[in-house]
Design a protein around this motif. Structure first.
Motif, short mmCIF file in Angstrom:
data_model
loop_
_atom_site.label_atom_id
_atom_site.label_comp_id
_atom_site.label_asym_id
_atom_site.label_seq_id
_atom_site.Cartn_x
_atom_site.Cartn_y
_atom_site.Cartn_z
N LEU A 1 48.26 39.75 50.93
CA LEU A 1 48.28 38.81 52.05
C LEU A 1 48.46 37.40 51.54
CD1 LEU A 1 45.03 40.09 53.79
CD2 LEU A 1 47.36 40.62 54.52
N THR A 2 49.08 36.57 52.35
CA THR A 2 49.14 35.15 52.00
C THR A 2 47.86 34.51 52.52
OG1 THR A 2 51.50 35.22 52.28
CG2 THR A 2 50.50 33.05 52.17
N PHE B 1 43.46 28.82 57.31
CA PHE B 1 42.29 29.66 57.05
C PHE B 1 41.63 29.27 55.72
CE2 PHE B 1 40.98 33.32 54.45
CZ PHE B 1 39.84 33.70 55.14
N ALA B 2 42.46 29.09 54.69
CA ALA B 2 41.92 28.75 53.37
C ALA B 2 41.20 27.41 53.40
CB ALA B 2 43.05 28.73 52.33
N GLU C 1 47.75 37.23 43.61
CA GLU C 1 47.28 38.21 42.62
C GLU C 1 45.77 38.07 42.41
OE1 GLU C 1 49.98 36.06 41.02
OE2 GLU C 1 51.31 37.24 42.28
N GLY C 2 45.12 37.38 43.32
CA GLY C 2 43.69 37.11 43.16
C GLY C 2 42.82 38.30 43.46
N LEU C 3 41.52 38.11 43.21
CA LEU C 3 40.56 39.20 43.31
C LEU C 3 40.51 39.80 44.72
CD1 LEU C 3 38.78 40.18 40.98
CD2 LEU C 3 36.86 39.11 42.15
N ILE C 4 40.62 38.97 45.75
CA ILE C 4 40.48 39.47 47.12
C ILE C 4 41.65 40.39 47.47
CG2 ILE C 4 40.49 38.78 49.55
CD1 ILE C 4 38.76 36.41 48.74
#
Lengths: 254, 288
Positions: B143-144, B150-151, B126-129
């Motif tokens: 997206l996960t 990647f994170a 639910e984040g900004l991106i």
């Protein structure tokens, strides 16, 4: 031109996430998703968050004590290291705390404290933090030390000043900007350090520092109080580092 | 010059402190790595190399390799972003360069935990991106991003980028401008001047920054823990678990020893490469 834009995007990348966090700390809904209005509530809530406040207090004690010790020891090391032939072994020893993975130093220190059967608490966190703080203070002061004309020190000694007087009246005033900058950086590092503190502590509330508290809270998810606390901590770090930079222009960029 | 006694007096407190709380702890880890885990999580003092043969097991070896892969990717991207940024700073008016550099390095000195936490907030489902991408209609469902390799790479690049920009900038600032002009005067196109003149001369700076990022990344604990969500293990997390959940201190000590060995080899290789480069330059300059 294209490089200028790349640089601007790089700054956006570096500061964007921090800015988002700071903005969210004023968001009424407390959620990261939607902006529902401005509020100071989360900061007000902090005054009731006893665990966080207690941890913040512990952090200040640890940072003050480890900075005091590291500044004295690190400055002396810098003077000693710069007034002898270059020694690779000494340089390696002084470089090691900056490059050794935190987790390795942390378990090494825990193994040591366990072996000598020392009780853990704030005091052991201080002992551990001094290790890396010494290295940073020493690095900053050494840079400063190299700019001092050795003839000045020789003059003092030739005129009959004792080593202590030379240190106090000639060396220290010239090193002062570096010593102050080193102390401020060391304080910042100590306030921010998590994993070494965690392994050097018995993890009772009396020996929990702010990063330890924040770490255990964010592992369970995002809370608006954390955003508020994070904003305060970041602004605090930025302020100290900028003062350090004013004191000694070479301190933070090397 | 200081007298021998005075010099020793200056060095003694620091050497004692670092000796007792850096050298001795590392030595204890090394020794412990040759013992066995006791029944109740203590240490059985029986000499063995079992911890090292166990570390070579594919289960653990693959974690080392994955850590190296993640650290390698972080190093690569950090350099790719840092070089043009450092170039832009080096091209800026001289009196603005110091301020631009301070602005780059400032986040590096601030709270690591919070900088990483900021990305947890951004990368959330639910984040900004995700919200942003959905709003412009690029994706249908979130997206996960969090708890992925990647994170972790992103977090490492973010945290260590300032340092790489700084080291590459230092190399660019030392560069003799007349060499670039000479290359241009002789008709070399910009890219050629860069590849044949600028890049080779700044390579030591790139290598120094790169080795630093790699070394700090491969042994990292906080970034994989928070952005990998305990799903993706790196060596740092593995060592952490041996001490806190598995209670197998000797095995944890063996993993730490292997990690330190890998790091030392890299730092050593870099030091040799730098010395060799310096030696070659001296030889060239000494030639009549």
């Amino acid at each position: 031109m294209i490089f200028r834009w790349h640089l601007r995007l790089t700054y956006l990348f570096l500061y964007g996430p921090i800015a988002v966090l700071m903005v969210l700390s004023f968001n009424r809904s407390g959620l990261p998703t939607a902006w529902t209005g401005f509020t100071f509530d989360w900061y007000a809530k902090l005054t009731e968050a006893d665990a966080l406040l207690n941890a913040a207090w512990n952090t200040l004690i640890v940072a003050a004590a480890s900075t005091l010790l590291a500044t004295i020891i690190g400055t002396m090391l810098a003077v000693g290291a710069e007034s002898r032939r270059k020694s690779s072994a000494l340089d390696a020893l002084l470089f090691a705390p900056m490059i050794i993975p935190d987790i390795v130093l942390a378990i090494g220190l825990l193994s040591f404290y366990t072996l000598v059967q020392m009780t853990l608490g704030l005091h052991s966190i201080v002992l551990s933090h001094v290790v890396f703080n010494i290295a940073f203070v020493c690095a900053v002061v050494r840079t400063r030390m190299r700019q001092i004309d050795p003839a000045m020190l020789e003059a003092s000694r030739d005129l009959g000043a004792s080593e202590f007087t030379t240190f106090r009246r000639v060396l220290l005033p010239n090193l002062a900007p570096g010593v102050i900058a080193g102390a401020l950086l060391s304080f910042t590092l100590s306030v921010d350090e998590f994993i070494i503190a965690y392994f050097s502590s018995d993890n009772t509330p009396a020996a929990t520092t702010l990063p330890m508290q924040i770490f255990s809270m964010i592992r369970f998810g995002v809370t608006p109080e954390i955003n508020a606390m994070a904003t305060i901590v970041m602004l605090f770090s930025f302020t100290l580092v900028l003062i350090a930079q004013r004191a000694d222009r070479k301190a933070i960029t090397g | 010059m200081l007298t021998r006694g005075a010099r020793l007096a200056y060095l003694a407190p620091g050497l004692l402190w670092l000796g007792a709380l850096l050298v001795v702890p590392c030595a204890i880890l090394l020794v412990n790595s040759f013992f066995l885990r006791g029944v109740y999580g203590g240490i059985d003092y029986i000499w063995t190399v079992e911890n090292y043969t166990r570390a070579a097991d594919w289960l653990y070896l693959s974690i080392f390799l994955k850590s190296a892969k993640i650290a390698g990717l972080a190093t690569l991207f950090a350099i790719l972003i840092a070089y043009p940024a450092a170039w832009a700073i080096a091209q800026a008016p001289r009196r603005r360069q110091a301020a631009l550099l301070v602005l780059v390095i400032l986040p590096f000195w601030s709270n690591y935990l919070i900088r990483t936490y900021a990305w947890m907030v951004l990368l959330n489902r639910e984040g900004l991106i995700n919200e942003g991408l959905e709003a412009v209609g690029l994706i249908g469902e979130p997206l996960t991003l969090l708890n992925t390799e990647f994170a972790i790479v992103l977090g490492l690049v973010y945290n260590y980028l300032p340092f790489v920009i700084l080291t590459i900038y230092a190399a660019l600032a030392r560069l003799d401008r007349s060499l670039i002009e000479a290359s241009q005067d002789l008709g070399a196109p910009g890219w050629r001047t860069f590849l044949r003149v600028v890049l080779p001369l700044t390579l030591p700076g790139v290598a120094a920054g790169g080795v630093f990022v790699f070394v700090l990344s491969i042994g990292n604990f906080i970034t994989p823990d928070l952005l990998g969500g305990q799903k993706i293990q790196m060596v740092g997390n593995l060592i952490y678990d041996q001490f806190l959940s598995a209670r197998d201190w000797p095995f944890g000590a063996a993993l730490a020893t292997v990690l330190i060995m890998v790091m030392m080899m890299l730092l050593f290789a870099q030091a040799i490469a730098v010395n060799r480069g310096a030696g070659r330059r001296e030889a060239r300059e000494a030639r009549p």
